[in-house]
Design a protein around this motif. Structure first.
Motif, PDB file in Angstrom:
ATOM      1  N   ALA A  55      59.443  65.600  82.208  1.00  0.00           N
ATOM      2  CA  ALA A  55      60.792  65.604  82.439  1.00  0.00           C
ATOM      3  C   ALA A  55      61.754  65.726  81.337  1.00  0.00           C
ATOM      4  N   LEU A  59      63.934  68.773  80.185  1.00  0.00           N
ATOM      5  CA  LEU A  59      65.556  68.894  80.168  1.00  0.00           C
ATOM      6  C   LEU A  59      65.926  69.298  78.857  1.00  0.00           C
ATOM      7  N   ILE A  62      65.999  73.005  78.968  1.00  0.00           N
ATOM      8  CA  ILE A  62      67.210  73.466  79.531  1.00  0.00           C
ATOM      9  C   ILE A  62      68.520  73.484  78.620  1.00  0.00           C
ATOM     10  N   ALA A  63      68.400  72.397  77.890  1.00  0.00           N
ATOM     11  CA  ALA A  63      69.586  72.044  76.831  1.00  0.00           C
ATOM     12  C   ALA A  63      69.513  73.312  75.804  1.00  0.00           C
TER      13      ALA A  63
END
Length: 72
Positions: A55, A59, A62-63
């Motif tokens: 996870a 993330l 995505i950042a």
């Protein structure tokens, strides 16, 4: 059966399959074993490895995409 690098194609495929199956099976078996034996904190640590680390990596991905695309 073609011999390449001392292993047949079937043997190479078998080892490749085993290498992909050892980690997931070992993690799931370790979680089940630790909950059934009462090692709650070990089970929580393994669940963090299975759920938390992917996870956080997702993330972070995505950042990075947002930063490279100028979204942030």
């Amino acid at each position: 059966m073609e011999i390449a690098n001392g292993l047949s194609d079937t043997g190479e495929d078998l080892f490749m399959l085993a290498s992909f199956l050892v980690w997931p099976v070992g993690l799931i078996a370790g979680i089940v074993w630790s909950f059934t034996r009462g090692n709650k904190y070990f089970a929580i640590g393994m669940l963090t490895t299975v759920i938390g680390v992917p996870a956080v990596m997702f993330l972070a991905f995505i950042a990075m995409v947002l930063m490279w695309s100028g979204g942030i």
